[in-house]
Scaffold this motif. Structure first.
Motif, short mmCIF file in Angstrom:
data_model
loop_
_atom_site.label_atom_id
_atom_site.label_comp_id
_atom_site.label_asym_id
_atom_site.label_seq_id
_atom_site.Cartn_x
_atom_site.Cartn_y
_atom_site.Cartn_z
N ASN A 111 11.30 3.23 0.54
CA ASN A 111 10.54 3.51 1.62
C ASN A 111 9.33 4.64 1.31
N SER A 112 8.38 4.88 2.00
CA SER A 112 7.43 5.92 1.46
C SER A 112 7.03 5.65 0.20
N LEU A 113 6.51 4.43 -0.17
CA LEU A 113 6.05 4.22 -1.69
C LEU A 113 4.84 5.12 -2.16
N LYS A 114 5.00 5.47 -3.29
CA LYS A 114 3.70 6.00 -3.93
C LYS A 114 3.14 5.50 -5.20
N PHE A 115 1.83 5.56 -5.32
CA PHE A 115 1.30 4.92 -6.50
C PHE A 115 2.25 4.94 -7.68
N GLU A 116 2.86 6.09 -7.87
CA GLU A 116 3.67 6.32 -9.25
C GLU A 116 5.10 5.65 -9.20
N ASP A 117 5.12 5.00 -8.23
CA ASP A 117 6.48 4.09 -8.20
C ASP A 117 6.28 2.68 -8.91
N GLY B 200 14.09 -8.29 -14.44
CA GLY B 200 13.00 -7.34 -14.05
C GLY B 200 12.29 -8.03 -12.93
N THR B 201 11.79 -7.20 -11.91
CA THR B 201 10.96 -7.68 -10.93
C THR B 201 9.99 -6.40 -10.74
N GLN B 202 8.42 -6.92 -10.70
CA GLN B 202 7.46 -5.66 -10.59
C GLN B 202 7.23 -5.45 -9.24
N VAL B 203 7.01 -4.26 -9.05
CA VAL B 203 6.49 -3.40 -7.95
C VAL B 203 5.43 -2.71 -8.17
N THR B 204 4.24 -2.96 -7.26
CA THR B 204 2.90 -2.40 -7.45
C THR B 204 2.71 -1.75 -6.05
N VAL B 205 2.15 -0.46 -6.29
CA VAL B 205 1.70 0.23 -4.76
C VAL B 205 0.37 0.63 -5.10
N SER B 206 -0.63 0.38 -4.46
CA SER B 206 -2.05 0.74 -4.35
C SER B 206 -2.23 2.10 -3.56
N SER B 207 -2.94 2.75 -3.99
CA SER B 207 -3.23 4.21 -3.36
C SER B 207 -4.31 3.97 -2.31
N GLN C 56 0.73 -1.23 -0.18
CA GLN C 56 0.18 0.01 -0.05
C GLN C 56 0.80 1.16 0.03
N SER C 57 0.29 2.29 -0.55
CA SER C 57 1.00 3.64 -0.40
C SER C 57 1.28 3.99 0.86
N GLY C 58 2.74 4.35 1.23
CA GLY C 58 3.45 4.84 2.20
C GLY C 58 4.28 3.46 2.91
N GLY C 59 3.97 2.34 2.27
CA GLY C 59 4.80 1.24 2.51
C GLY C 59 6.16 1.12 2.18
N SER C 60 6.93 -0.02 2.53
CA SER C 60 8.15 -0.12 2.07
C SER C 60 8.32 -1.68 1.33
N LEU C 61 9.61 -1.60 0.53
CA LEU C 61 9.66 -2.86 -0.19
C LEU C 61 11.35 -2.97 -0.36
#
Length: 126
Positions: free
Chosen positions: A83-89, A119-126, A13-18
């Motif tokens: 950190n602080s991931l955003k949807f646009e990441d 390649g590895t997929q990163v998906t951030v949900s808003s 989710q948005s705001g999370g870390s990976l």
């Protein structure tokens, strides 16, 4: 021959870390540039961060202060802590390698890198 094997990523989710990882096989010298790029469908692959053998780093403006690139020499692994991931990441993240004089800054153009991870997929949900 140098081979890169990426892993990690996932959904958050948005705001999370990976953290994404990339094992570098076949090259242990400090004369390198390692980089993370990302790409979304329909857009150009863009540089996220770079790291050279002298420890000098570069971050794209959109990730500065949130992402950290690092390398663990004990296991030849490149990391990108996000950190602080955003949807646009949200994107496919690729690690990249090129041989480079140790004190030289890393190039930012994808065409200057000659080995790529899968390649590895990163998906951030808003």
């Amino acid at each position: 021959e140098v081979e890169l094997v990426g892993s990690g990523g996932g959904s958050v989710q948005s705001g999370g870390s990976l953290r994404v990882s990339c094992v570098v096989y076949g090259y242990t010298a400090n004369t390198y540039c390692l980089a993370w790029f990302r790409q979304v469908p329909g857009k150009e692959r863009e540089v996220v961060a770079t790291l050279n053998g002298a420890g000098s780093t570069y971050y794209g403006d959109s990730v500065k202060g949130r992402f950290t690139i690092s390398r663990d020499n004990s296991n030849n692994t490149l990391y990108l802590q996000m950190n602080s991931l955003k949807f646009e990441d949200t994107a496919m993240y690729y690690c990249a390698f090129r041989a480079n004089p140790v004190a030289y800054e890393c190039p930012l153009e994808k065409s200057r890198y000659f080995r790529w991870g899968q390649g590895t997929q990163v998906t951030v949900s808003s």
